[in-house]
Design an enzyme around this catalytic site. Structure first.
Site, PDB file in Angstrom:
ATOM      1  N   GLY A  11       0.836  -1.205   0.000  1.00  0.00           N
ATOM      2  CA  GLY A  11       0.000   0.000   0.000  1.00  0.00           C
ATOM      3  C   GLY A  11       0.866   1.248   0.000  1.00  0.00           C
ATOM      4  O   GLY A  11       0.645   2.194  -0.752  1.00  0.00           O
ATOM      5  N   LYS A  12       1.906   1.227   0.853  1.00  0.00           N
ATOM      6  CA  LYS A  12       2.829   2.373   0.935  1.00  0.00           C
ATOM      7  C   LYS A  12       3.590   2.530  -0.375  1.00  0.00           C
ATOM      8  O   LYS A  12       3.775   3.634  -0.863  1.00  0.00           O
ATOM      9  CB  LYS A  12       3.845   2.148   2.056  1.00  0.00           C
ATOM     10  CG  LYS A  12       3.326   2.351   3.449  1.00  0.00           C
ATOM     11  CD  LYS A  12       4.508   2.272   4.409  1.00  0.00           C
ATOM     12  CE  LYS A  12       4.098   2.374   5.851  1.00  0.00           C
ATOM     13  NZ  LYS A  12       5.262   2.312   6.751  1.00  0.00           N
ATOM     14  N   ASP A  69       8.004   5.776   8.484  1.00  0.00           N
ATOM     15  CA  ASP A  69       7.282   5.195   9.603  1.00  0.00           C
ATOM     16  C   ASP A  69       6.028   6.029   9.812  1.00  0.00           C
ATOM     17  O   ASP A  69       6.081   7.259   9.758  1.00  0.00           O
ATOM     18  CB  ASP A  69       8.130   5.174  10.873  1.00  0.00           C
ATOM     19  CG  ASP A  69       7.615   4.126  11.841  1.00  0.00           C
ATOM     20  OD1 ASP A  69       7.512   2.959  11.426  1.00  0.00           O
ATOM     21  OD2 ASP A  69       7.278   4.461  12.992  1.00  0.00           O
ATOM     22  N   SER A  70       4.929   5.346   9.985  1.00  0.00           N
ATOM     23  CA  SER A  70       3.677   6.090  10.065  1.00  0.00           C
ATOM     24  C   SER A  70       2.698   5.372  10.958  1.00  0.00           C
ATOM     25  O   SER A  70       2.918   4.223  11.351  1.00  0.00           O
ATOM     26  CB  SER A  70       3.087   6.232   8.662  1.00  0.00           C
ATOM     27  OG  SER A  70       2.977   4.968   8.070  1.00  0.00           O
ATOM     28  N   ASP A 155      -7.672   2.620   7.025  1.00  0.00           N
ATOM     29  CA  ASP A 155      -8.428   3.476   6.094  1.00  0.00           C
ATOM     30  C   ASP A 155      -9.955   3.306   6.144  1.00  0.00           C
ATOM     31  O   ASP A 155     -10.678   4.294   6.046  1.00  0.00           O
ATOM     32  CB  ASP A 155      -7.921   3.290   4.654  1.00  0.00           C
ATOM     33  CG  ASP A 155      -6.609   4.014   4.434  1.00  0.00           C
ATOM     34  OD1 ASP A 155      -6.236   4.830   5.302  1.00  0.00           O
ATOM     35  OD2 ASP A 155      -5.946   3.766   3.415  1.00  0.00           O
ATOM     36  N   HIS A 180      -1.155  12.010   4.754  1.00  0.00           N
ATOM     37  CA  HIS A 180       0.047  12.274   5.549  1.00  0.00           C
ATOM     38  C   HIS A 180       1.298  11.895   4.758  1.00  0.00           C
ATOM     39  O   HIS A 180       2.260  12.633   4.701  1.00  0.00           O
ATOM     40  CB  HIS A 180      -0.032  11.488   6.854  1.00  0.00           C
ATOM     41  CG  HIS A 180      -0.411  10.039   6.706  1.00  0.00           C
ATOM     42  ND1 HIS A 180      -1.428   9.612   5.891  1.00  0.00           N
ATOM     43  CD2 HIS A 180       0.114   8.902   7.248  1.00  0.00           C
ATOM     44  CE1 HIS A 180      -1.532   8.305   5.951  1.00  0.00           C
ATOM     45  NE2 HIS A 180      -0.594   7.841   6.767  1.00  0.00           N
TER      46      HIS A 180
HETATM   47  P1  IMP Z   1       4.905   0.868   9.815  1.00  0.00           P
HETATM   48  O1  IMP Z   1       4.982   0.037   8.566  1.00  0.00           O
HETATM   49  O2  IMP Z   1       5.617   0.322  10.987  1.00  0.00           O
HETATM   50  O3  IMP Z   1       5.223   2.311   9.518  1.00  0.00           O
HETATM   51  O4  IMP Z   1       3.362   0.825  10.262  1.00  0.00           O
HETATM   52  C1  IMP Z   1       2.430   1.615   9.648  1.00  0.00           C
HETATM   53  C2  IMP Z   1       1.043   1.184  10.118  1.00  0.00           C
HETATM   54  O5  IMP Z   1       0.286   2.360  10.396  1.00  0.00           O
HETATM   55  C3  IMP Z   1       0.270   0.426   9.052  1.00  0.00           C
HETATM   56  O6  IMP Z   1       0.430  -0.955   9.150  1.00  0.00           O
HETATM   57  C4  IMP Z   1      -1.164   0.857   9.333  1.00  0.00           C
HETATM   58  O7  IMP Z   1      -1.676   0.089  10.363  1.00  0.00           O
HETATM   59  C5  IMP Z   1      -0.996   2.284   9.826  1.00  0.00           C
HETATM   60  N1  IMP Z   1      -1.030   3.244   8.707  1.00  0.00           N
HETATM   61  C6  IMP Z   1      -0.023   4.056   8.284  1.00  0.00           C
HETATM   62  N2  IMP Z   1      -0.402   4.782   7.212  1.00  0.00           N
HETATM   63  C7  IMP Z   1      -1.649   4.406   6.933  1.00  0.00           C
HETATM   64  C8  IMP Z   1      -2.573   4.766   5.907  1.00  0.00           C
HETATM   65  O8  IMP Z   1      -2.311   5.587   5.010  1.00  0.00           O
HETATM   66  N3  IMP Z   1      -3.753   4.153   5.955  1.00  0.00           N
HETATM   67  C9  IMP Z   1      -4.088   3.249   6.897  1.00  0.00           C
HETATM   68  N4  IMP Z   1      -3.269   2.856   7.852  1.00  0.00           N
HETATM   69  C10 IMP Z   1      -2.055   3.430   7.882  1.00  0.00           C
END
Ligand code: IMP
Length: 198
Positions: A11-12, A69-70, A155, A180
């Site tokens: 997705g990212k 990271d999000s 989402d 974001h």
């Molecule tokens: P990371 O991969 O450790 O940065 O975890 C990011 C997590 O934050 C994702 O697995 C989602 O659960 C949540 N997340 C971050 N960005 C989004 C987005 O754009 N939509 C929905 N969930 C998001």
């Protein structure tokens, strides 16, 4: 220009690829470049985690790497799930399990519509431990009835401010325009352009 993106989250990848295409930058997911074991995510902030991931992979590969990271911060839950967004329901939890856990936590508190924000922190690592970074956020609210099939993660539960639809009900182009991650990527591109001019 090509940049390696250190994430397994499709997705990212789709979002960032789509966004950087506008700027003539090709994004290559790290698993198409090399097989490198993932580092442990130990940071207490989005910033720390993005920095750790980007510098780790950049050093391993000897090339510039972007890491992101999000997560979602819900005000009434004291900022949770925050940096634990991807593992809110436990290590290796699926999006559905995390969403269910969030719905549970909200319903327990009688919250059907609660202020929240998505945060994204991006770090572009190059040279040794040096790099550029940017941050983006989108404010909104979370609901307890999932809606829509687009996007990923939380989402279906997140309604951006000024919208009547969840992020999962918006076309990817529209999500990218307001998200974001989209904002963080745009800021990073502006910073790269500035640095190139120096
Ligand atoms: P990371 O991969 O450790 O940065 O975890 C990011 C997590 O934050 C994702 O697995 C989602 O659960 C949540 N997340 C971050 N960005 C989004 C987005 O754009 N939509 C929905 N969930 C998001």
């Amino acid at each position: 220009m090509k940049i390696v993106f250190a994430t397994k989250n499709r997705g990212k990848v789709r979002e960032v690829q789509e966004k950087l295409k506008e700027f003539g930058i090709e994004v290559v997911p790290i698993d198409e470049v090399a097989e490198v074991e993932a580092p442990e995510e130990t940071g207490k902030t989005f910033c720390e985690n993005a920095y750790q991931k980007a510098t780790y992979y950049s050093e391993k590969l000897g090339m510039p790497v972007i890491a992101e990271d999000s997560g979602l911060e819900v005000k009434a839950l004291g900022g949770k799930p925050g940096v634990y967004s991807s593992r809110f329901a436990g290590e290796n939890a699926t999006d559905e399990e995390n969403n269910r856990k969030l719905i549970e936590e909200l319903r327990k508190r009688g919250l059907e519509n609660s202020p929240a924000r998505y945060v994204s922190f991006i770090f572009l690592a190059f040279l040794e431990k040096a790099g550029l970074w940017s941050e983006g956020e989108v404010r909104g609210r979370v609901i307890t009835e999932p809606r829509g099939t687009g996007g990923f993660g939380y989402d279906p539960l997140f309604i951006p401010k000024g919208y009547g639809k969840t992020m999962a009900e918006l076309p990817l182009k529209e999500k990218n325009r307001i998200s974001h991650r989209g904002k963080a990527v745009e800021k990073l591109v502006n910073i790269i352009r500035l640095v190139k001019k120096l």
